[in-house]
Write a protein that holds these residues in place. Structure first.
Motif, mmCIF file in Angstrom:
data_model
loop_
_atom_site.group_PDB
_atom_site.id
_atom_site.type_symbol
_atom_site.label_atom_id
_atom_site.label_comp_id
_atom_site.label_asym_id
_atom_site.label_seq_id
_atom_site.Cartn_x
_atom_site.Cartn_y
_atom_site.Cartn_z
ATOM 1 N N GLN A 30 0.814 -1.214 0.000
ATOM 2 C CA GLN A 30 0.000 0.000 0.000
ATOM 3 C C GLN A 30 0.846 1.261 0.000
ATOM 4 O OE1 GLN A 30 -2.747 -0.481 3.285
ATOM 5 N NE2 GLN A 30 -4.235 -1.549 2.001
ATOM 6 N N ASN A 31 1.957 1.244 0.718
ATOM 7 C CA ASN A 31 2.829 2.421 0.759
ATOM 8 C C ASN A 31 3.536 2.631 -0.569
ATOM 9 O OD1 ASN A 31 2.240 3.305 3.344
ATOM 10 N ND2 ASN A 31 3.858 2.068 4.277
ATOM 11 N N GLY A 32 3.799 1.552 -1.279
ATOM 12 C CA GLY A 32 4.421 1.650 -2.586
ATOM 13 C C GLY A 32 5.822 2.239 -2.572
ATOM 14 N N GLU A 33 6.489 2.166 -1.438
ATOM 15 C CA GLU A 33 7.826 2.734 -1.332
ATOM 16 C C GLU A 33 8.859 1.758 -1.893
ATOM 17 O OE1 GLU A 33 8.813 4.236 2.553
ATOM 18 O OE2 GLU A 33 6.736 4.827 2.918
ATOM 19 N N GLU A 34 9.761 2.282 -2.706
ATOM 20 C CA GLU A 34 10.795 1.461 -3.322
ATOM 21 C C GLU A 34 11.647 0.729 -2.280
ATOM 22 O OE1 GLU A 34 11.396 1.088 -6.777
ATOM 23 O OE2 GLU A 34 9.471 2.119 -6.975
ATOM 24 N N LYS A 35 11.850 1.351 -1.139
ATOM 25 C CA LYS A 35 12.715 0.742 -0.127
ATOM 26 C C LYS A 35 12.121 -0.542 0.447
ATOM 27 C CE LYS A 35 11.008 3.396 3.814
ATOM 28 N NZ LYS A 35 11.351 4.326 4.874
ATOM 29 N N MET A 36 10.831 -0.774 0.240
ATOM 30 C CA MET A 36 10.179 -1.981 0.749
ATOM 31 C C MET A 36 10.342 -3.174 -0.188
ATOM 32 S SD MET A 36 9.026 -0.855 3.587
ATOM 33 C CE MET A 36 7.710 -1.814 4.270
ATOM 34 N N LEU A 37 10.735 -2.936 -1.433
ATOM 35 C CA LEU A 37 10.835 -4.010 -2.425
ATOM 36 C C LEU A 37 11.812 -5.116 -2.037
ATOM 37 C CD1 LEU A 37 10.565 -2.003 -5.756
ATOM 38 C CD2 LEU A 37 8.803 -3.377 -4.624
ATOM 39 N N PRO A 38 12.981 -4.800 -1.498
ATOM 40 C CA PRO A 38 13.870 -5.896 -1.100
ATOM 41 C C PRO A 38 13.240 -6.811 -0.043
ATOM 42 C CG PRO A 38 15.091 -3.851 -1.218
ATOM 43 C CD PRO A 38 13.633 -3.493 -1.352
ATOM 44 N N GLY A 39 12.511 -6.224 0.897
ATOM 45 C CA GLY A 39 11.851 -7.034 1.924
ATOM 46 C C GLY A 39 10.807 -7.955 1.337
ATOM 47 N N LEU A 40 10.024 -7.436 0.416
ATOM 48 C CA LEU A 40 9.024 -8.278 -0.242
ATOM 49 C C LEU A 40 9.705 -9.377 -1.048
ATOM 50 C CD1 LEU A 40 6.457 -5.587 -1.434
ATOM 51 C CD2 LEU A 40 6.169 -7.252 0.419
ATOM 52 N N GLY A 41 10.822 -9.045 -1.655
ATOM 53 C CA GLY A 41 11.575 -10.045 -2.412
ATOM 54 C C GLY A 41 12.082 -11.173 -1.527
ATOM 55 N N VAL A 42 12.568 -10.839 -0.347
ATOM 56 C CA VAL A 42 13.053 -11.852 0.592
ATOM 57 C C VAL A 42 11.893 -12.725 1.057
ATOM 58 C CG1 VAL A 42 14.080 -12.233 2.879
ATOM 59 C CG2 VAL A 42 15.055 -10.529 1.333
ATOM 60 N N LEU A 43 10.753 -12.103 1.346
ATOM 61 C CA LEU A 43 9.578 -12.884 1.759
ATOM 62 C C LEU A 43 9.133 -13.817 0.640
ATOM 63 C CD1 LEU A 43 7.494 -10.239 3.750
ATOM 64 C CD2 LEU A 43 9.050 -11.993 4.631
ATOM 65 N N PHE A 44 9.146 -13.323 -0.607
ATOM 66 C CA PHE A 44 8.776 -14.175 -1.730
ATOM 67 C C PHE A 44 9.770 -15.324 -1.892
ATOM 68 C CE2 PHE A 44 8.791 -15.493 -6.169
ATOM 69 C CZ PHE A 44 7.475 -15.906 -6.284
ATOM 70 N N GLU A 45 11.043 -15.043 -1.690
ATOM 71 C CA GLU A 45 12.057 -16.099 -1.779
ATOM 72 C C GLU A 45 11.768 -17.216 -0.768
ATOM 73 O OE1 GLU A 45 16.902 -16.449 -1.747
ATOM 74 O OE2 GLU A 45 15.987 -14.950 -0.425
ATOM 75 N N ILE A 46 11.379 -16.845 0.431
ATOM 76 C CA ILE A 46 11.051 -17.838 1.459
ATOM 77 C C ILE A 46 9.828 -18.647 1.046
ATOM 78 C CG2 ILE A 46 10.248 -18.126 3.851
ATOM 79 C CD1 ILE A 46 11.994 -15.606 4.493
ATOM 80 N N ILE A 47 8.814 -17.959 0.539
ATOM 81 C CA ILE A 47 7.609 -18.649 0.074
ATOM 82 C C ILE A 47 7.975 -19.637 -1.028
ATOM 83 C CG2 ILE A 47 5.436 -18.336 -1.186
ATOM 84 C CD1 ILE A 47 5.186 -15.620 0.331
ATOM 85 N N TRP A 48 8.743 -19.171 -2.003
ATOM 86 C CA TRP A 48 9.109 -20.004 -3.156
ATOM 87 C C TRP A 48 9.888 -21.249 -2.716
ATOM 88 C CZ3 TRP A 48 7.511 -19.861 -8.052
ATOM 89 C CH2 TRP A 48 8.194 -20.639 -8.987
ATOM 90 N N LYS A 49 10.857 -21.055 -1.836
ATOM 91 C CA LYS A 49 11.690 -22.173 -1.385
ATOM 92 C C LYS A 49 10.893 -23.217 -0.611
ATOM 93 C CE LYS A 49 16.212 -19.958 -1.109
ATOM 94 N NZ LYS A 49 17.293 -19.520 -0.202
#
Length: 68
Positions: A30-49
């Motif tokens: 919702q905030n759409g801040e670029e600085k949050m993208l790495p965190g979302l990427g790490v969470l997605f990596e955990i989900i994927w693995k």
């Protein structure tokens, strides 16, 4: 100083409940801040693995549909 961003993100959310994880994800989107993208990427990596092959296929289909 050696800062491992991936480990820092994992440390910050380790032990969080499902509600807290949902709040983190929703807030980041919702905030759409670029600085949050790495965190979302790490969470997605955990989900994927931790996903089965069927779950991965479903995620890919959802992603493909969302990009159309």
């Amino acid at each position: 100083m050696d800062l491992n961003l991936r480990n820092a993100i994992i440390h910050n959310v380790s032990g969080n409940s499902q509600d807290e994880l949902r709040e983190t994800i929703v807030d980041a989107i919702q905030n759409g801040e670029e600085k949050m993208l790495p965190g979302l990427g790490v969470l997605f990596e955990i989900i994927w693995k931790n996903a089965s092959e069927d779950e991965k296929e479903e995620m890919l289909q959802t992603l493909e549909s969302g990009l159309k």
